[in-house]
Design a protein around this motif. Structure first.
Motif, PDB file in Angstrom:
ATOM      1  N   VAL A   1      22.964 -40.808  21.335  1.00  0.00           N
ATOM      2  CA  VAL A   1      21.662 -41.083  20.717  1.00  0.00           C
ATOM      3  C   VAL A   1      21.324 -42.560  20.864  1.00  0.00           C
ATOM      4  O   VAL A   1      20.197 -42.921  21.218  1.00  0.00           O
ATOM      5  CB  VAL A   1      21.656 -40.648  19.226  1.00  0.00           C
ATOM      6  CG1 VAL A   1      20.452 -41.227  18.500  1.00  0.00           C
ATOM      7  CG2 VAL A   1      21.677 -39.138  19.123  1.00  0.00           C
ATOM      8  N   LEU A   2      22.309 -43.434  20.632  1.00  0.00           N
ATOM      9  CA  LEU A   2      22.071 -44.876  20.781  1.00  0.00           C
ATOM     10  C   LEU A   2      21.692 -45.221  22.218  1.00  0.00           C
ATOM     11  O   LEU A   2      20.780 -46.014  22.458  1.00  0.00           O
ATOM     12  CB  LEU A   2      23.316 -45.673  20.376  1.00  0.00           C
ATOM     13  CG  LEU A   2      23.580 -45.788  18.891  1.00  0.00           C
ATOM     14  CD1 LEU A   2      24.932 -46.459  18.654  1.00  0.00           C
ATOM     15  CD2 LEU A   2      22.485 -46.569  18.202  1.00  0.00           C
TER      16      LEU A   2
ATOM     17  N   ARG B   1      26.676 -39.773  18.416  1.00  0.00           N
ATOM     18  CA  ARG B   1      26.109 -41.049  17.946  1.00  0.00           C
ATOM     19  C   ARG B   1      25.871 -41.999  19.112  1.00  0.00           C
ATOM     20  O   ARG B   1      24.816 -42.610  19.225  1.00  0.00           O
ATOM     21  CB  ARG B   1      27.044 -41.693  16.922  1.00  0.00           C
ATOM     22  CG  ARG B   1      27.014 -41.052  15.568  1.00  0.00           C
ATOM     23  CD  ARG B   1      27.646 -41.941  14.516  1.00  0.00           C
ATOM     24  NE  ARG B   1      28.957 -42.454  14.887  1.00  0.00           N
ATOM     25  CZ  ARG B   1      30.118 -41.894  14.540  1.00  0.00           C
ATOM     26  NH1 ARG B   1      30.135 -40.814  13.789  1.00  0.00           N
ATOM     27  NH2 ARG B   1      31.260 -42.436  14.914  1.00  0.00           N
ATOM     28  N   ILE B   2      26.843 -42.118  19.986  1.00  0.00           N
ATOM     29  CA  ILE B   2      26.718 -43.021  21.137  1.00  0.00           C
ATOM     30  C   ILE B   2      25.637 -42.527  22.079  1.00  0.00           C
ATOM     31  O   ILE B   2      24.852 -43.310  22.608  1.00  0.00           O
ATOM     32  CB  ILE B   2      28.070 -43.161  21.877  1.00  0.00           C
ATOM     33  CG1 ILE B   2      29.074 -43.869  20.986  1.00  0.00           C
ATOM     34  CG2 ILE B   2      27.915 -43.880  23.204  1.00  0.00           C
ATOM     35  CD1 ILE B   2      28.669 -45.270  20.578  1.00  0.00           C
TER      36      ILE B   2
ATOM     37  N   ASP C   1      32.757 -36.780  16.493  1.00  0.00           N
ATOM     38  CA  ASP C   1      31.486 -37.242  15.928  1.00  0.00           C
ATOM     39  C   ASP C   1      30.954 -38.465  16.681  1.00  0.00           C
ATOM     40  O   ASP C   1      29.779 -38.786  16.605  1.00  0.00           O
ATOM     41  CB  ASP C   1      31.670 -37.603  14.448  1.00  0.00           C
ATOM     42  CG  ASP C   1      32.072 -36.397  13.626  1.00  0.00           C
ATOM     43  OD1 ASP C   1      31.618 -35.283  13.974  1.00  0.00           O
ATOM     44  OD2 ASP C   1      32.837 -36.551  12.653  1.00  0.00           O
ATOM     45  N   TRP C   2      31.820 -39.146  17.387  1.00  0.00           N
ATOM     46  CA  TRP C   2      31.464 -40.381  18.080  1.00  0.00           C
ATOM     47  C   TRP C   2      30.475 -40.133  19.213  1.00  0.00           C
ATOM     48  O   TRP C   2      29.508 -40.858  19.385  1.00  0.00           O
ATOM     49  CB  TRP C   2      32.762 -41.009  18.615  1.00  0.00           C
ATOM     50  CG  TRP C   2      32.561 -42.156  19.530  1.00  0.00           C
ATOM     51  CD1 TRP C   2      32.366 -43.458  19.168  1.00  0.00           C
ATOM     52  CD2 TRP C   2      32.547 -42.138  20.951  1.00  0.00           C
ATOM     53  NE1 TRP C   2      32.233 -44.236  20.277  1.00  0.00           N
ATOM     54  CE2 TRP C   2      32.339 -43.440  21.395  1.00  0.00           C
ATOM     55  CE3 TRP C   2      32.686 -41.131  21.897  1.00  0.00           C
ATOM     56  CZ2 TRP C   2      32.271 -43.777  22.732  1.00  0.00           C
ATOM     57  CZ3 TRP C   2      32.611 -41.460  23.229  1.00  0.00           C
ATOM     58  CH2 TRP C   2      32.412 -42.772  23.626  1.00  0.00           C
TER      59      TRP C   2
END
Length: 190
Positions: free
Chosen positions: A170-171, A167-168, A163-164
């Motif tokens: 997208v950031l 998220r990273i 899941d990491w």
């Protein structure tokens, strides 16, 4: 392009198409194993250095033509120095090795050595080497993927399955687009 056509011609038909191609093919095969003269020297050098390098005495007794009558002329090395000279001409993979030292700190026990040497390479050069290796391309992942089992449960086995990563990513994309907007609008302080 001509060399590629020549190689394809030789591989598929078995023969060069004209006399000029024969000469070009001979030139190509001469430099294919540079800095070694031929595949036999290349394979001999590999055997002498992997998995660990042999001593100078062993290299002399196994690979120097003068000391090894069983080696055909041109398939071995003229001397141990000739062998090392050819090895040193090979480009460094993943950057050059550099030596540095760790010194003893103020809280170290008195029996510890004052300096400990270690070797390292520039991690960016190593990364460039890994990413540039086409043999590894099929094993590289550049985007996250969701793996699920037959029950629909998420499977986590590699970094790109977690899941990491999404998220990273997208950031990072938000940061990049925000910075790009500021740069276009002239709002980035210099």
């Amino acid at each position: 392009m001509r060399v590629l056509k020549l190689i394809l011609n030789v591989v598929t038909l078995g023969l060069p198409s004209d006399e000029g191609d024969v000469v070009e093919l001979q030139k190509l095969t001469l430099h294919m194993y540079w800095p070694f003269d031929n595949i036999e020297q290349w394979m001999l050098a590999k055997a002498l250095t992997f998995p660990s390098p042999l001593s100078n005495r062993e290299i002399r007794n196994l690979a120097v033509e003068l000391h090894c009558p069983w080696i055909m002329p041109g398939k071995g090395f003229k001397s141990v120095r000739d062998f090392y000279k050819r090895l040193n001409q090979l480009p460094a993979k993943g950057g050059e090795w550099q030596q540095s030292y760790v010194t003893r700190g103020p809280t170290a026990p008195p029996w510890s050595p004052p300096m400990v040497p270690f070797w390292y390479r520039d991690s960016l050069d190593v990364l460039k080497e890994i990413l540039g290796d086409v043999r590894l391309a099929k094993d590289m992942k550049w985007a996250p993927e969701k793996l699920v089992n037959s029950d629909g449960e998420c499977l986590y086995s590699e970094l790109w399955t977690g899941d990491w990563w999404p998220r990273i990513q997208v950031l990072a994309n938000c940061f990049r687009s925000n910075f790009r907007n500021k740069l276009v609008n002239g709002n980035v302080p210099i």
